[in-house]
Design a protein around this motif. Structure first.
Motif, short mmCIF file in Angstrom:
data_model
loop_
_atom_site.label_atom_id
_atom_site.label_comp_id
_atom_site.label_asym_id
_atom_site.label_seq_id
_atom_site.Cartn_x
_atom_site.Cartn_y
_atom_site.Cartn_z
N LEU A 7 2.25 15.92 -14.88
CA LEU A 7 1.12 15.45 -14.63
C LEU A 7 0.30 14.93 -13.46
CD1 LEU A 7 0.24 15.44 -18.65
CD2 LEU A 7 -1.33 16.25 -16.82
N LEU A 8 0.94 13.67 -13.59
CA LEU A 8 0.94 12.70 -12.32
C LEU A 8 1.55 12.41 -10.89
CD1 LEU A 8 1.94 9.75 -15.40
CD2 LEU A 8 -0.43 10.19 -14.76
N ARG A 9 1.86 13.19 -10.89
CA ARG A 9 2.84 13.49 -10.02
C ARG A 9 1.41 14.06 -8.34
NH1 ARG A 9 7.95 17.64 -7.61
NH2 ARG A 9 7.07 16.96 -5.11
N VAL A 10 1.54 13.54 -7.09
CA VAL A 10 0.34 14.19 -6.14
C VAL A 10 1.41 14.91 -4.98
CG1 VAL A 10 -0.27 11.87 -6.59
CG2 VAL A 10 0.51 11.61 -4.77
N GLY A 11 -0.13 15.47 -4.67
CA GLY A 11 0.70 16.53 -3.51
C GLY A 11 0.66 15.79 -2.12
N ARG A 159 6.55 4.95 10.76
CA ARG A 159 6.50 3.71 9.50
C ARG A 159 7.19 4.87 8.32
NH1 ARG A 159 4.80 -2.05 9.33
NH2 ARG A 159 6.51 -3.23 10.74
N TYR A 160 5.36 6.34 8.23
CA TYR A 160 5.92 7.06 6.86
C TYR A 160 6.92 7.71 7.70
CZ TYR A 160 0.56 5.76 7.44
OH TYR A 160 -0.33 5.57 7.27
N TRP A 161 7.28 8.77 8.41
CA TRP A 161 8.85 9.51 8.78
C TRP A 161 9.81 8.47 8.84
CZ3 TRP A 161 12.00 8.16 13.14
CH2 TRP A 161 11.04 7.53 14.33
N GLN A 162 9.59 6.90 9.06
CA GLN A 162 10.77 6.50 9.35
C GLN A 162 11.20 6.42 7.51
OE1 GLN A 162 11.43 2.76 11.36
NE2 GLN A 162 9.55 3.14 11.92
N ILE A 163 10.04 6.03 6.43
CA ILE A 163 9.99 5.87 5.52
C ILE A 163 11.05 6.93 4.71
CG2 ILE A 163 8.63 6.06 3.18
CD1 ILE A 163 7.06 3.86 4.46
N ASN A 164 10.53 8.48 5.19
CA ASN A 164 10.92 9.50 4.78
C ASN A 164 12.30 9.49 4.90
OD1 ASN A 164 8.14 10.04 3.41
ND2 ASN A 164 8.24 11.22 5.09
N GLY A 165 12.58 9.37 5.45
CA GLY A 165 13.74 9.26 6.27
C GLY A 165 15.28 8.72 5.73
N PHE A 166 14.66 7.22 5.42
CA PHE A 166 15.10 6.48 4.71
C PHE A 166 15.56 7.30 3.02
CE2 PHE A 166 14.51 2.54 1.75
CZ PHE A 166 16.00 2.23 1.79
N GLU A 167 13.99 7.31 2.73
CA GLU A 167 14.43 7.75 1.50
C GLU A 167 15.04 9.02 0.64
OE1 GLU A 167 10.40 7.62 -0.11
OE2 GLU A 167 9.96 6.07 -0.65
N ARG A 168 15.10 9.71 2.40
CA ARG A 168 16.21 10.75 1.54
C ARG A 168 17.35 10.68 2.42
NH1 ARG A 168 15.67 16.51 0.93
NH2 ARG A 168 17.63 16.12 -0.22
N GLU A 169 17.71 9.70 2.33
CA GLU A 169 19.19 9.44 2.89
C GLU A 169 19.89 8.62 1.10
OE1 GLU A 169 20.49 4.78 4.69
OE2 GLU A 169 19.21 6.32 6.17
N LEU A 170 19.19 7.39 0.54
CA LEU A 170 18.58 7.14 -0.56
C LEU A 170 18.88 8.24 -1.26
CD1 LEU A 170 15.95 4.47 -0.80
CD2 LEU A 170 18.97 3.94 -0.31
N ASN A 225 -3.73 6.43 -0.09
CA ASN A 225 -3.80 7.36 0.34
C ASN A 225 -3.06 7.89 1.27
OD1 ASN A 225 -5.73 8.15 -1.46
ND2 ASN A 225 -7.70 8.10 0.11
N ASP A 226 -3.11 8.21 2.33
CA ASP A 226 -2.27 7.86 3.45
C ASP A 226 -0.66 7.63 3.03
OD1 ASP A 226 -4.33 9.26 5.54
OD2 ASP A 226 -4.21 7.36 7.20
N ALA A 227 -0.12 6.80 2.62
CA ALA A 227 1.12 6.39 2.12
C ALA A 227 1.54 7.82 1.07
CB ALA A 227 1.64 5.33 1.79
N LEU A 228 0.17 7.83 0.62
CA LEU A 228 1.48 8.45 -1.26
C LEU A 228 0.68 9.74 -0.43
CD1 LEU A 228 -1.57 6.86 -3.93
CD2 LEU A 228 0.48 6.65 -4.20
N SER A 229 0.54 10.48 0.15
CA SER A 229 0.16 11.54 0.99
C SER A 229 0.70 12.04 1.63
CB SER A 229 -1.44 12.42 1.78
OG SER A 229 -2.75 12.04 1.20
N ARG A 230 1.39 11.28 2.69
CA ARG A 230 2.92 11.74 3.45
C ARG A 230 4.29 11.28 2.55
NH1 ARG A 230 0.57 10.73 9.30
NH2 ARG A 230 -1.77 10.48 8.91
N CYS A 231 4.45 10.78 1.61
CA CYS A 231 5.60 10.53 1.39
C CYS A 231 5.90 10.68 -0.08
CB CYS A 231 5.37 8.30 2.18
SG CYS A 231 5.83 8.29 2.97
N SER A 232 4.67 11.75 -0.64
CA SER A 232 5.42 12.25 -1.73
C SER A 232 5.84 13.23 -1.15
CB SER A 232 4.00 12.57 -2.79
OG SER A 232 4.09 13.16 -3.52
N THR A 233 7.97 13.51 -1.31
CA THR A 233 8.33 13.95 -0.98
C THR A 233 8.99 14.81 -1.55
OG1 THR A 233 9.78 13.25 -1.15
CG2 THR A 233 8.59 13.46 1.23
#
Ligand code: AMP
Ligand code: MG
Length: 292
Positions: A7-11, A159-170, A225-233
């Motif tokens: 219900l709460l997950r964003v795309g 930083r958006y893609w750096q964050i996504n890469g970092f979280e993937r690593e985690l 909006n940008d942070a949530l949209s770009r980094c909700s993977t």
């Protein structure tokens, strides 16, 4: 009940304008529970807390007794007065402090500024078996850093893609990430700021700079909006929790944590020693003769 995560997950195209901070998605109504929704949510929070504590113990036991590398990281973001501190108290408060690592991030120190923005984040990560809670996080580096122009645009954009890469690593390393944005309304923030100003027990939390940030509300919402949209993977989705009602907020975040734990299918580790031999040893045990 539909899962709160669903219900709460964003795309990939979030607009906070479309999410009403006063609503209570997933909360069963009075007709179902026979109770006042607030009273029901508070009661449920207590029992969810008990369940979460059992999962937390299994996570900890797995790391200690059988080298399980898994861990959980709850990331909390919100506008000022959004309820991050209250959520830590109510949701993390049910867990054993021994297996809990809570970190609040403020403006970077001189030392932290010498390194990349993820440096201090990596140092604050929970060990295997531990539940980490971040009160603010690496997302500040695409929020306040962007709105207050603390770095050039090309820097925060990268930083958006750096964050996504970092979280993937985690997540590859065994982390379960639960990223929660507590979404309050402009009016509710004013109420809470006013309360901080007038209640002597809350005045210590009042920061005049929060009113300056409030003046940039629209810019902050756009940055969110940008942070949530770009980094909700898929591996690390964002959840937006309507947070004008504190009792809904706590109940919803506790549920998100419980659902994540359940998906990990934790169990108590099996003994690595010879169980029967150890039992015989203890059964044969005699008290030492007292020295006279
Ligand atoms: P509080 O959470 O009320 O203690 O406030 C912490 C303050 O630290 C907020 O004003 C944040 O905007 C600020 N802050 C946190 N992380 C960063 C960062 N990476 N860069 C600049 N300011 C930050
Ligand atoms: Mg503050």
């Amino acid at each position: 009940m539909t899962s709160l995560r669903e219900l709460l997950r964003v795309g990939p195209a979030v607009d906070l304008k479309d999410i009403d901070p006063g609503t209570t998605p997933g909360l069963p109504g009075r007709k179902v529970t026979g109770k006042d929704p607030k009273a029901w949510a508070r009661e449920q929070l207590a029992s969810i807390g008990g369940e979460v504590a059992v999962h937390q113990e299994m996570l900890y036991a797995g790391a200690k007794a059988s080298g399980d590398r898994r861990r959980v990281l709850l990331v909390l973001q919100a506008m000022d007065c959004g309820g991050k501190d209250g959520t830590v108290k109510k949701v993390a408060g049910s867990m054993n402090p021994l297996g809990l690592h809570v970190v609040a991030f403020g403006p970077p120190t001189a030392e932290e500024l010498k390194h990349g923005f993820l440096w201090r984040i990596r140092r604050a990560l929970p060990e295997p078996g531990v539940v980490g809670v971040f009160n603010r996080s690496h997302y500040e580096d695409v929020l306040v850093a962007r709105v207050d122009s603390l770095v050039p645009e090309r820097t925060w954009r990268s930083r958006y893609w750096q964050i996504n890469g970092f979280e993937r690593e985690l997540t590859d390393a065994g982390f379960t990430l639960i990223k929660v944005m507590l979404h309050i309304s402009y009016d509710e923030q004013r109420e809470r700021l006013m309360e901080r100003l007038t209640d002597p027990t809350k005045r210590w939390k009042y920061n005049p700079a929060d009113v300056d940030a409030r003046g940039r509300w629209t810019d902050y919402q756009a940055a969110y909006n940008d942070a949530l949209s770009r980094c909700s993977t898929d591996h690390a989705p964002w959840y937006v929790v309507p947070a004008d009602r504190k009792w809904y907020r706590d109940w919803a975040v506790a549920n998100l944590v419980l659902e994540a734990f359940k998906e990990m299918r934790l169990s108590y580790p099996e003994p690595v020693f010879d169980f029967d031999a150890e039992r015989r040893r203890l059964e044969a045990d005699r008290a030492p003769a007292m020295a006279s």
